[in-house]
Structures are given as C-alpha cells and as structure tokens.
Write a protein that holds these residues in place. Structure first.
Motif, mmCIF file in Angstrom:
data_model
loop_
_atom_site.group_PDB
_atom_site.id
_atom_site.type_symbol
_atom_site.label_atom_id
_atom_site.label_comp_id
_atom_site.label_asym_id
_atom_site.label_seq_id
_atom_site.Cartn_x
_atom_site.Cartn_y
_atom_site.Cartn_z
ATOM 1 N N ILE A 68 44.157 42.953 43.924
ATOM 2 C CA ILE A 68 42.732 43.224 44.037
ATOM 3 C C ILE A 68 42.023 41.889 44.258
ATOM 4 C CG2 ILE A 68 40.662 44.079 42.881
ATOM 5 C CD1 ILE A 68 42.445 46.035 41.369
ATOM 6 N N LEU A 69 41.257 41.826 45.351
ATOM 7 C CA LEU A 69 40.484 40.636 45.702
ATOM 8 C C LEU A 69 39.002 40.920 45.562
ATOM 9 C CD1 LEU A 69 41.980 39.402 49.117
ATOM 10 C CD2 LEU A 69 42.543 38.610 46.821
ATOM 11 N N ALA A 70 38.253 39.901 45.212
ATOM 12 C CA ALA A 70 36.799 39.944 45.269
ATOM 13 C C ALA A 70 36.378 38.865 46.253
ATOM 14 C CB ALA A 70 36.188 39.690 43.903
ATOM 15 N N THR A 71 35.549 39.253 47.223
ATOM 16 C CA THR A 71 35.123 38.322 48.267
ATOM 17 C C THR A 71 33.609 38.202 48.244
ATOM 18 O OG1 THR A 71 37.009 38.967 49.639
ATOM 19 C CG2 THR A 71 35.205 37.829 50.742
ATOM 20 N N ASP A 72 33.116 36.950 48.279
ATOM 21 C CA ASP A 72 31.673 36.732 48.265
ATOM 22 C C ASP A 72 31.118 36.649 49.684
ATOM 23 O OD1 ASP A 72 32.134 34.131 49.243
ATOM 24 O OD2 ASP A 72 31.839 33.185 47.293
ATOM 25 N N THR A 73 29.822 36.489 49.804
ATOM 26 C CA THR A 73 29.160 36.471 51.107
ATOM 27 C C THR A 73 29.479 35.226 51.928
ATOM 28 O OG1 THR A 73 27.166 35.548 50.091
ATOM 29 C CG2 THR A 73 27.261 37.944 50.366
ATOM 30 N N HIS A 74 30.102 34.247 51.317
ATOM 31 C CA HIS A 74 30.501 33.026 52.026
ATOM 32 C C HIS A 74 31.933 33.118 52.548
ATOM 33 C CE1 HIS A 74 26.800 31.210 50.681
ATOM 34 N NE2 HIS A 74 27.099 31.521 49.433
ATOM 35 N N GLY A 75 32.590 34.265 52.311
ATOM 36 C CA GLY A 75 33.959 34.450 52.795
ATOM 37 C C GLY A 75 35.027 33.890 51.877
ATOM 38 N N GLN A 76 34.653 33.551 50.654
ATOM 39 C CA GLN A 76 35.604 33.055 49.667
ATOM 40 C C GLN A 76 36.165 34.235 48.889
ATOM 41 O OE1 GLN A 76 36.578 29.967 49.452
ATOM 42 N NE2 GLN A 76 37.458 29.687 47.454
ATOM 43 N N SER A 77 37.484 34.391 48.865
ATOM 44 C CA SER A 77 38.137 35.488 48.143
ATOM 45 C C SER A 77 38.872 34.941 46.934
ATOM 46 C CB SER A 77 39.139 36.207 49.042
ATOM 47 O OG SER A 77 38.486 36.894 50.074
ATOM 48 N N CYS A 78 38.813 35.695 45.838
ATOM 49 C CA CYS A 78 39.538 35.344 44.620
ATOM 50 C C CYS A 78 40.374 36.539 44.176
ATOM 51 C CB CYS A 78 38.569 34.970 43.504
ATOM 52 S SG CYS A 78 37.614 33.484 43.854
ATOM 53 N N VAL A 79 41.592 36.244 43.720
ATOM 54 C CA VAL A 79 42.452 37.293 43.181
ATOM 55 C C VAL A 79 41.911 37.682 41.816
ATOM 56 C CG1 VAL A 79 44.769 37.862 42.362
ATOM 57 C CG2 VAL A 79 44.479 36.469 44.431
ATOM 58 N N ILE A 80 41.612 38.967 41.644
ATOM 59 C CA ILE A 80 41.148 39.481 40.363
ATOM 60 C C ILE A 80 42.355 39.826 39.498
ATOM 61 C CG2 ILE A 80 39.871 41.326 39.206
ATOM 62 C CD1 ILE A 80 38.151 39.314 40.794
ATOM 63 N N THR A 81 43.298 40.548 40.091
ATOM 64 C CA THR A 81 44.528 40.926 39.403
ATOM 65 C C THR A 81 45.535 41.391 40.440
ATOM 66 O OG1 THR A 81 45.406 42.194 37.527
ATOM 67 C CG2 THR A 81 43.857 43.324 38.971
ATOM 68 N N ALA A 82 46.780 41.494 40.036
ATOM 69 C CA ALA A 82 47.848 41.959 40.924
ATOM 70 C C ALA A 82 48.921 42.612 40.072
ATOM 71 C CB ALA A 82 48.432 40.784 41.707
ATOM 72 N N GLY A 83 49.759 43.406 40.709
ATOM 73 C CA GLY A 83 50.811 44.065 39.955
ATOM 74 C C GLY A 83 51.813 44.762 40.853
ATOM 75 N N GLU A 84 52.607 45.597 40.227
ATOM 76 C CA GLU A 84 53.653 46.354 40.918
ATOM 77 C C GLU A 84 53.524 47.820 40.531
ATOM 78 O OE1 GLU A 84 57.375 44.655 39.769
ATOM 79 O OE2 GLU A 84 56.956 42.754 40.725
ATOM 80 N N GLY A 85 54.195 48.671 41.282
ATOM 81 C CA GLY A 85 54.260 50.077 40.935
ATOM 82 C C GLY A 85 53.092 50.903 41.443
ATOM 83 N N TRP A 86 52.409 50.447 42.497
ATOM 84 C CA TRP A 86 51.309 51.227 43.061
ATOM 85 C C TRP A 86 51.847 52.558 43.555
ATOM 86 C CZ3 TRP A 86 46.125 50.490 43.258
ATOM 87 C CH2 TRP A 86 45.394 51.357 44.076
ATOM 88 N N ASP A 87 51.178 53.646 43.214
ATOM 89 C CA ASP A 87 51.605 54.969 43.644
ATOM 90 C C ASP A 87 50.405 55.705 44.215
ATOM 91 O OD1 ASP A 87 52.596 57.513 44.031
ATOM 92 O OD2 ASP A 87 53.526 57.654 42.049
ATOM 93 N N GLY A 88 50.263 55.666 45.515
ATOM 94 C CA GLY A 88 49.142 56.309 46.184
ATOM 95 C C GLY A 88 49.169 57.826 46.055
ATOM 96 N N THR A 89 50.329 58.415 45.801
ATOM 97 C CA THR A 89 50.396 59.872 45.683
ATOM 98 C C THR A 89 49.680 60.347 44.421
ATOM 99 O OG1 THR A 89 52.546 59.787 44.573
ATOM 100 C CG2 THR A 89 52.559 60.049 46.957
ATOM 101 N N ILE A 90 49.699 59.554 43.373
ATOM 102 C CA ILE A 90 48.967 59.901 42.161
ATOM 103 C C ILE A 90 47.471 59.888 42.452
ATOM 104 C CG2 ILE A 90 48.369 59.143 39.829
ATOM 105 C CD1 ILE A 90 51.252 58.142 39.570
ATOM 106 N N MET A 91 47.008 58.898 43.186
ATOM 107 C CA MET A 91 45.596 58.807 43.544
ATOM 108 C C MET A 91 45.162 60.046 44.306
ATOM 109 S SD MET A 91 44.393 55.853 42.444
ATOM 110 C CE MET A 91 42.992 55.538 43.462
ATOM 111 N N ALA A 92 45.970 60.489 45.262
ATOM 112 C CA ALA A 92 45.615 61.647 46.087
ATOM 113 C C ALA A 92 45.585 62.941 45.263
ATOM 114 C CB ALA A 92 46.595 61.776 47.237
ATOM 115 N N ALA A 93 46.336 62.972 44.160
ATOM 116 C CA ALA A 93 46.416 64.181 43.359
ATOM 117 C C ALA A 93 45.313 64.304 42.310
ATOM 118 C CB ALA A 93 47.783 64.239 42.643
ATOM 119 N N LEU A 94 44.521 63.246 42.130
ATOM 120 C CA LEU A 94 43.445 63.279 41.129
ATOM 121 C C LEU A 94 42.343 64.247 41.565
ATOM 122 C CD1 LEU A 94 43.089 59.497 40.271
ATOM 123 C CD2 LEU A 94 44.076 61.267 38.847
#
Length: 97
Positions: A68-94
């Motif tokens: 997950i990145l957060a980007t400001d209006t100047h084009g600077q991006s910072c990593v907010i957090t990262a991980g493993e095990g993303w499952d898009g099928t769970i998202m679609a089932a909500l």
C-alpha cells in the motif's frame, strides 16, 4: 467492499500522518512503481483518495504479495505497509462488493 475500502483509507490516512516513515520507504512515484513491478511483479489493483493531497494505491502480485502506497501531490510515494497472502476472491465475495 465500500466499507472495507473506507476502513483501509482511514487506516492509511492515520499511518501517513505519522512522521516516522524512514527515507528509504519514500521515493518518486514512478521509481516506486517500477521497483514494485521489477522486484515483486506487483501492479495496481485499487486506488482511493485519502484527502485532497494524498492518494492511496494498493499494488498486488499474482503470487499474493501486496503493497500500500500513499502518494502526495508532488509525486512522492511512501510505503504505508506491505505483506503476503493477498486474496482477491475474498474481496469479491464480501457483501456489497
């Protein structure tokens, strides 16, 4: 999904406000996206506006890594957090997704 994204955005806005981000977690957006693609094969899966000055982006790979990145209006991006095990099928089932 709208409720889930709202919770993610709220958490990200709180995280982004914390000045404890290390310098190596931030870079120009183009450089950050290239690095996520080259190193982790991640591409953008979602985007949302945190406030008029910050955009939140979620990058995901087919292997399940995510960032997950957060980007400001100047084009600077910072990593907010990262991980493993993303499952898009769970998202679609909500409910409401």
């Amino acid at each position: 999904m709208t409720r889930l994204m709202a919770m993610i955005l709220a958490a990200a806005s709180l995280s982004f406000a914390v000045p404890a981000l290390a310098a190596d977690q931030c870079a120009a957006r183009a450089d950050m996206i290239k690095a996520l693609g080259d190193k982790f094969h991640e591409s953008e899966a979602a985007r949302g506006l945190v406030n008029p000055s910050v955009v939140l982006e979620i990058f995901v790979s087919e292997q399940g890594t995510w960032t997950i990145l957060a980007t400001d209006t100047h084009g600077q991006s910072c990593v907010i957090t990262a991980g493993e095990g993303w499952d898009g099928t769970i998202m679609a089932a909500l409910p409401g997704a």
